[in-house]
Design an enzyme around this catalytic site. Structure first.
Site, short mmCIF file in Angstrom:
data_model
loop_
_atom_site.label_atom_id
_atom_site.label_comp_id
_atom_site.label_asym_id
_atom_site.label_seq_id
_atom_site.Cartn_x
_atom_site.Cartn_y
_atom_site.Cartn_z
N HIS A 54 50.44 37.59 14.81
CA HIS A 54 50.80 36.18 14.96
C HIS A 54 49.56 35.31 14.86
O HIS A 54 48.44 35.78 15.03
CB HIS A 54 51.48 35.93 16.32
CG HIS A 54 50.54 36.13 17.49
ND1 HIS A 54 50.22 37.39 17.96
CD2 HIS A 54 49.84 35.25 18.23
CE1 HIS A 54 49.37 37.26 18.97
NE2 HIS A 54 49.09 35.98 19.15
N HIS A 110 46.23 37.57 14.08
CA HIS A 110 45.70 38.64 14.93
C HIS A 110 46.84 39.38 15.62
O HIS A 110 48.00 38.95 15.59
CB HIS A 110 44.69 38.08 15.94
CG HIS A 110 45.24 37.00 16.83
ND1 HIS A 110 45.44 35.70 16.40
CD2 HIS A 110 45.65 37.02 18.11
CE1 HIS A 110 45.93 34.98 17.38
NE2 HIS A 110 46.08 35.76 18.43
N ARG A 120 44.77 48.09 29.41
CA ARG A 120 43.92 47.03 28.86
C ARG A 120 44.41 45.68 29.39
O ARG A 120 45.62 45.47 29.49
CB ARG A 120 43.98 47.04 27.33
CG ARG A 120 43.22 45.90 26.69
CD ARG A 120 43.07 46.07 25.19
NE ARG A 120 42.35 44.93 24.68
CZ ARG A 120 42.93 43.80 24.26
NH1 ARG A 120 44.24 43.68 24.25
NH2 ARG A 120 42.19 42.80 23.84
#
Ligand SMILES: O=C(O)CCC(=O)C(=O)O
Ligand SMILES: [Fe+2]
Length: 185
Positions: A54, A110, A120
């Site tokens: 997106h 990205h 993460r």
């Protein structure tokens, strides 16, 4: 984050030749968003994504990643990992600033991948215009050689579009433009 984003707006204004106050003033009293992303380990990381491809519909993104890799950016037809550095921020342009700069600055495609070992986390500050501000480029960036690329809109209209009608991807601003033009016919 707000102060940093307004400082970056000064530099962007300077680089576009409209002076350092133009965009800083435009974003005064902004209605920005902060988001925490949490990606648990995934047993089959090759089958899924943490965040799909997106462009951020917002204006400017300031992202902090922890020490775990995951963010990727699409450049020259390939995905490239952005090496995580907890001492640094990743800054990218979003669709709303692309419209404000009359298409001169590009919002970047990205995504975030996951892994099967480590959690993460990332923290994103999204600079957004104050709700009632009309998003349109300064006159200095528009002339007969460089006509308007995107119509006037407000940030809440684009935000609502991405929440109710269209999941943000690489074409959000173009699809939104067509949708607005149809609606205003
Ligand atoms: O987690 C990341 O590195 C990217 C997250 C992202 O693209 C977003 O929140 O818009
Ligand atoms: Fe993003």
């Amino acid at each position: 984050m707000n102060t940093l984003s307004l400082g970056i707006m000064e530099l962007l204004g300077e680089s576009l030749g409209v002076g350092n106050e133009y965009f800083r003033d435009f974003f005064e009293g902004n209605d920005s968003i902060m988001r925490l992303n949490y990606y648990p380990p995934c047993q089959k990381p090759e089958l899924t994504l943490g965040t799909g491809p997106h462009c951020d519909p917002t204006s400017l993104t300031i992202l902090h990643q922890d020490h775990v890799s995951g963010l990727q950016v699409f450049v020259d037809e390939k995905w490239h990992s952005v090496t995580p550095d907890p001492e640094a921020f990743v800054v990218n342009i979003g669709d709303t600033f692309m419209a404000l700069s009359n298409g001169i600055f590009k919002s970047c495609l990205h995504r975030a991948v996951v892994n099967n070992v480590t959690v993460r986390k990332s923290l994103a500050f999204f600079l957004c215009p104050k709700m009632d501000k009309v998003v349109k480029p300064p006159n200095a960036l528009v002339d007969y050689k460089n006509p308007r690329v995107y119509p006037d809109f407000t940030w809440p209209a684009l935000s609502e579009f991405t929440q109710k009608h269209y999941r943000a991807d690489m074409k959000t601003l173009d699809v939104f433009t067509t949708w607005l033009q149809q609606k205003n016919k």
